[in-house]
Design a protein around this motif. Sequence first.
Motif, PDB file in Angstrom:
ATOM      1  N   ARG A 108       0.808  -1.215   0.000  1.00  0.00           N
ATOM      2  CA  ARG A 108       0.000   0.000   0.000  1.00  0.00           C
ATOM      3  C   ARG A 108       0.844   1.268   0.000  1.00  0.00           C
ATOM      4  O   ARG A 108       0.396   2.315  -0.460  1.00  0.00           O
ATOM      5  N   ASP A 109       2.091   1.168   0.500  1.00  0.00           N
ATOM      6  CA  ASP A 109       2.945   2.353   0.554  1.00  0.00           C
ATOM      7  C   ASP A 109       4.318   2.109  -0.064  1.00  0.00           C
ATOM      8  O   ASP A 109       5.277   2.816   0.254  1.00  0.00           O
TER       9      ASP A 109
ATOM     10  N   LYS B 176       9.392   4.230  -0.741  1.00  0.00           N
ATOM     11  CA  LYS B 176       8.436   4.332   0.360  1.00  0.00           C
ATOM     12  C   LYS B 176       7.636   5.612   0.199  1.00  0.00           C
ATOM     13  O   LYS B 176       8.206   6.714   0.131  1.00  0.00           O
ATOM     14  N   LEU B 177       6.313   5.491   0.126  1.00  0.00           N
ATOM     15  CA  LEU B 177       5.454   6.664  -0.044  1.00  0.00           C
ATOM     16  C   LEU B 177       5.199   7.353   1.290  1.00  0.00           C
ATOM     17  O   LEU B 177       5.293   6.741   2.357  1.00  0.00           O
ATOM     18  N   GLU B 178       4.852   8.622   1.219  1.00  0.00           N
ATOM     19  CA  GLU B 178       4.587   9.377   2.438  1.00  0.00           C
ATOM     20  C   GLU B 178       3.346   8.885   3.167  1.00  0.00           C
ATOM     21  O   GLU B 178       3.251   9.021   4.390  1.00  0.00           O
ATOM     22  N   ALA B 179       2.391   8.326   2.443  1.00  0.00           N
ATOM     23  CA  ALA B 179       1.173   7.803   3.062  1.00  0.00           C
ATOM     24  C   ALA B 179       0.691   6.598   2.265  1.00  0.00           C
ATOM     25  O   ALA B 179       0.910   6.524   1.048  1.00  0.00           O
ATOM     26  N   PRO B 180       0.042   5.635   2.893  1.00  0.00           N
ATOM     27  CA  PRO B 180      -0.446   4.453   2.180  1.00  0.00           C
ATOM     28  C   PRO B 180      -1.571   4.804   1.213  1.00  0.00           C
ATOM     29  O   PRO B 180      -2.330   5.749   1.415  1.00  0.00           O
TER      30      PRO B 180
ATOM     31  N   GLN C 274       1.025  10.347  -4.529  1.00  0.00           N
ATOM     32  CA  GLN C 274       1.733  10.388  -3.259  1.00  0.00           C
ATOM     33  C   GLN C 274       3.190  10.741  -3.494  1.00  0.00           C
ATOM     34  O   GLN C 274       3.824  10.241  -4.432  1.00  0.00           O
TER      35      GLN C 274
END
Length: 271
Positions: free
Chosen positions: A52-53, A123-127, A91
């Motif tokens: 998800r992230d 790695k994204l800042e938010a899922p 994102q």
Amino acid sequence: MAALLLAVAGGAAMAQGARLDVLDQRGDLLGWEAVGRLDLPGGFCTGALIARDVVLTAAHCVHDRTTGAPLPAAGMVFRAGYHRGTQIVAQRVRHWVAPSGYVQQPGQRLGAEAIAHDVALLKLEAPVSVAEADPFRIHDTPPEGTAVSLLSYGRGREEVLSRQPACAMTGRYAGGILEFDCSVTWGSSGAPVFVREAGRLRILSVISVASDPGQGTGHAMGPSLPALVADLSARLRGTEAQTPVSAGVRRVSVGDGRGGMAARFVRVPQP
């Protein structure tokens, strides 16, 4: 890594799956929402959610194409399901990791060792919610001749996702390098190569380099993913921030005008 034969890779063989479907309508993206355009300082690549992230792409996408310096995560945005200026969700990237084995000397084409490690996890800042985009899983290496498909953005079609529904894995080489007869173009770097397993699509590889990009001929290469992704995922879980690789690393794009692939590799015998 096992020895290379320094010979220009031939591009005479016509890609079996030359047909390209442009997903021009928003409804065409149903099921492909987790594939997106990765906007970078000075360009873009293709990426896909595997959590998800977490976004999967090529390591050379996150390095400056001129200096080889690692690009700052702050300048990266993943746009899932991007279509003509809109996206399902966008994102920013918090940090990224790439294998230490991804090393390439400036002024040289991407070598076998670099291709075998040409993977990055972002790695994204938010899922991203599953309702917005359902991440894909990773698949192990199937036998040669296995049917695959390719989803990517590319030069001349950077505003819409395109799908090549029928190409094949044509070779497997020492070090975990896979070969495909998929036709790719500039911007296809990091694009997911899919294989179908029990009716579900899994990611087999990502596009690293190609001969004759955009011409519908030749071959593309990418790394085998399971071991690399497992190692990088563990590093992300350890909250490791953006990891620089060797200062000698240099980004080499898919078909960057230097004659395509410049090496043939040691083929792995089929069991």
